[in-house]
Write a protein that holds these residues in place. Structure first.
Motif, short mmCIF file in Angstrom:
data_model
loop_
_atom_site.label_atom_id
_atom_site.label_comp_id
_atom_site.label_asym_id
_atom_site.label_seq_id
_atom_site.Cartn_x
_atom_site.Cartn_y
_atom_site.Cartn_z
N ILE A 127 0.85 -1.18 0.00
CA ILE A 127 0.00 0.00 0.00
C ILE A 127 0.89 1.24 0.00
N HIS A 128 0.58 2.18 -0.88
CA HIS A 128 1.41 3.38 -1.04
C HIS A 128 0.53 4.62 -1.04
N ARG A 129 1.01 5.66 -0.41
CA ARG A 129 0.34 6.95 -0.45
C ARG A 129 1.17 7.90 -1.30
N VAL A 130 0.56 8.42 -2.32
CA VAL A 130 1.24 9.35 -3.21
C VAL A 130 0.94 10.76 -2.71
N GLU A 131 1.93 11.38 -2.12
CA GLU A 131 1.75 12.69 -1.50
C GLU A 131 2.90 13.62 -1.90
N PRO A 132 2.60 14.82 -2.32
CA PRO A 132 1.25 15.35 -2.55
C PRO A 132 0.70 14.87 -3.90
N ALA A 133 -0.61 14.70 -3.99
CA ALA A 133 -1.25 14.37 -5.25
C ALA A 133 -1.55 15.67 -5.99
N LEU A 134 -0.99 15.82 -7.17
CA LEU A 134 -1.14 17.06 -7.95
C LEU A 134 -1.81 16.77 -9.28
N PHE A 135 -2.52 17.76 -9.80
CA PHE A 135 -3.07 17.67 -11.14
C PHE A 135 -1.98 18.00 -12.16
N ALA A 136 -2.20 17.55 -13.39
CA ALA A 136 -1.18 17.73 -14.43
C ALA A 136 -0.90 19.20 -14.69
N ASP A 137 -1.93 20.04 -14.60
CA ASP A 137 -1.68 21.46 -14.88
C ASP A 137 -0.82 22.09 -13.80
N GLU A 138 -0.94 21.59 -12.55
CA GLU A 138 -0.07 22.08 -11.48
C GLU A 138 1.37 21.65 -11.71
N ILE A 139 1.55 20.42 -12.15
CA ILE A 139 2.90 19.93 -12.46
C ILE A 139 3.48 20.74 -13.61
N TYR A 140 2.64 21.03 -14.61
CA TYR A 140 3.07 21.85 -15.75
C TYR A 140 3.52 23.23 -15.26
N ARG A 141 2.75 23.84 -14.37
CA ARG A 141 3.10 25.17 -13.84
C ARG A 141 4.44 25.13 -13.11
N LYS A 194 6.85 22.99 -13.52
CA LYS A 194 7.92 22.67 -14.45
C LYS A 194 8.31 23.86 -15.32
N HIS A 195 7.30 24.61 -15.76
CA HIS A 195 7.56 25.71 -16.69
C HIS A 195 7.52 27.08 -16.01
#
Length: 490
Positions: free
Chosen positions: A470-484, A486-487
């Motif tokens: 069992i794994h908890r992915v933290e923080p869970a982000l939306f792709a547009d947040e990751i895009y922001r 990154k860029h």
């Protein structure tokens, strides 16, 4: 003179000097002590049997070695260990710390003897685990979702990965049941993506126009964003609503990906014989079960965002023109599309109507739905029913892709039952209720099947090579947040 038939006995009585040599040795041996004779007999038997046993097993071992050597490396796929966020148990830290984490990436298995499952042929081995993506929100959804997961593990014949987008209360409910599974038949990895409610609302606001009056609310719209929350390493996944359970091997559904056209990204059941204008005809599909090609949905940038608009990177999102083509312009005061009665299903209908080549139909085998009260008139019954008789009894299939074809139930949906938990519906106790007559025994069986029964019965000492992680992915982000991030978009 003695006859020829009694020659031996007469000769024996007349003295050993006249006996053949072998009879003389036998006579001497017969006078030896009993223990000596027993040991001698045993030695003779072993001398005869051991060479036969040795040559038999030598030949068999040689054949096995040859089979393994002829298999390509992918026939010995195992799940590797790396880059996984550690899990801490439901009540106490480190509850599963002694179990190796499971990664989604395959590697060559070093020792075939430690395989967690019986050997598979090259035609049976899939390159990826059977992968699911669920949206489970609040405890009641988690209790139903846990039954769905239980049914998957009851029937799955290969390793399973389950990605769950959830709130904290749903995670706790699901984990409490999962932690009863100590040594499953195949490796099981569960990933929790816990989102604050405000994070969901913020993502919808960044799109700007999505809204629904459906009872599932904003959490129900997360189905449109599964591809944004799961990492890019997860290329495809099966989505199922929580008010459903499998009665067959989910591998059969997973293998449907192998049959799709190259451009297909969305697969769900269709009902071209239906159509309600007040719903924009969105009842012609059912988003209760979906095959997602997540990679394709990412590549077409399915759902727009203020972040993408501000970046102005030349990539146009699909959602604005698709939604306007179906619903018209958003309301001038609220900024939202109006009359979105079926939630995410309305938006999916707009997407596949706008770009039909993204979509393929999914068999009704996977959509035996209580929304059709008699579920195509498919029911438990006489086990000697023929295909001809079953076909004659089907209903609601004329004018559909299944006209003239059998529907073989593999996944049951109870998505129009007006209770928080469909299996607590009073109708299941009413002998005259048609739905109870059809599927009541199946509901009761899967509801009351115990989680501990999913453990390997032959490995009660916990020596099983298969594990639940069992794994908890933290923080869970939306792709547009990751895009922001990154860029460095403001």
């Amino acid at each position: 003179m003695p006859s020829s038939t009694d020659y031996g006995d007469t000769a024996y009585r007349s003295g050993s000097q006249n006996l053949p040599r072998w009879r003389s040795h036998a006579k001497d041996f017969s006078r030896r002590p009993l223990l000596v004779k027993q040991v001698t007999y045993l030695a003779i038997v072993l001398a005869f049997i051991l060479p036969l046993w040795y040559f038999h097993h030598l030949r068999r071992d040689g054949s096995v070695a040859q089979i393994i050597a002829e298999q390509p490396p992918e026939d010995l796929v195992a799940l590797d260990v790396h880059n996984i966020i550690p899990h801490y148990g439901h009540n106490s830290p480190g509850h599963h710390a002694n179990k190796p984490a499971v990664s989604a990436l395959p590697s060559i298995q070093e020792d075939a003897q430690t395989s967690p499952a019986p050997p598979l042929t090259s035609s049976q081995v899939t390159s990826d685990p059977i992968t699911f993506a669920f949206v489970i929100w609040e405890p009641s959804s988690a209790i139903e979702g846990a039954l769905l997961i239980k049914s998957i593990l009851m029937y799955a014949s290969e390793p399973v990965h389950i990605h769950i987008i959830c709130d904290e209360s749903a995670r706790l409910e699901a984990e409490a049941r999962l932690e009863l599974l100590n040594h499953p038949f195949y490796d099981v990895a569960v990933f929790f993506y816990q989102l604050p409610w405000q994070s969901i609302q913020d993502r919808l606001d960044r799109e700007g126009s999505i809204w629904t009056s459906h009872s599932a609310g904003a959490a129900g719209l997360l189905k449109l964003l599964v591809h944004e929350i799961l990492p890019e390493t997860v290329k495809k996944a099966i989505y199922v609503d929580t008010d459903a359970f499998f009665i067959s091997n989910p591998l059969l559904l997973w293998k449907q990906f192998d049959t799709l056209k190259p451009e297909t990204a969305i697969v769900m059941p269709s009902h071209p014989n239906l159509g309600a204008a007040e719903w924009h005809n969105a009842d012609r599909i059912c988003s209760c079960v979906i095959l997602f090609d997540l990679e394709k949905l990412r590549n077409i940038r399915l759902i727009d965002s203020q972040i993408y608009r501000e970046a102005n990177d030349g990539v146009n999102s699909m959602s604005p023109p698709a939604f306007r083509a179906m619903f018209g312009e958003p309301d001038s005061q609220t900024g939202h599309y109006e009359n979105i009665m079926l939630g995410d299903q309305s938006y999916w209908w707009a997407i596949i109507s706008y770009q039909p080549d993204l979509y393929e139909h999914l068999s009704y085998d996977w959509e035996i739905s209580s929304c059709l009260v008699n579920t195509y008139n498919i029911t438990l019954g006489d086990d000697m029913t023929t295909e001809e008789d079953e076909l004659k009894s089907l209903q609601h299939t004329p004018g559909t892709p299944h006209e003239g074809k059998l529907v073989i139930p593999k996944l049951l949906h109870f998505n129009c039952i007006p209770t928080d938990l469909y299996f607590e519906w009073p109708g299941w106790s009413d002998p005259s209720e048609p739905l109870n007559q059809h599927w009541g025994p199946a509901v009761k069986y899967h509801q009351h099947y115990k989680w501990i029964w999913l453990n390997r019965a032959t490995d009660r000492d916990n020596n099983s090579q298969a594990n639940l992680t069992i794994h908890r992915v933290e923080p869970a982000l939306f792709a547009d947040e990751i895009y922001r991030n990154k860029h460095r978009v403001q």
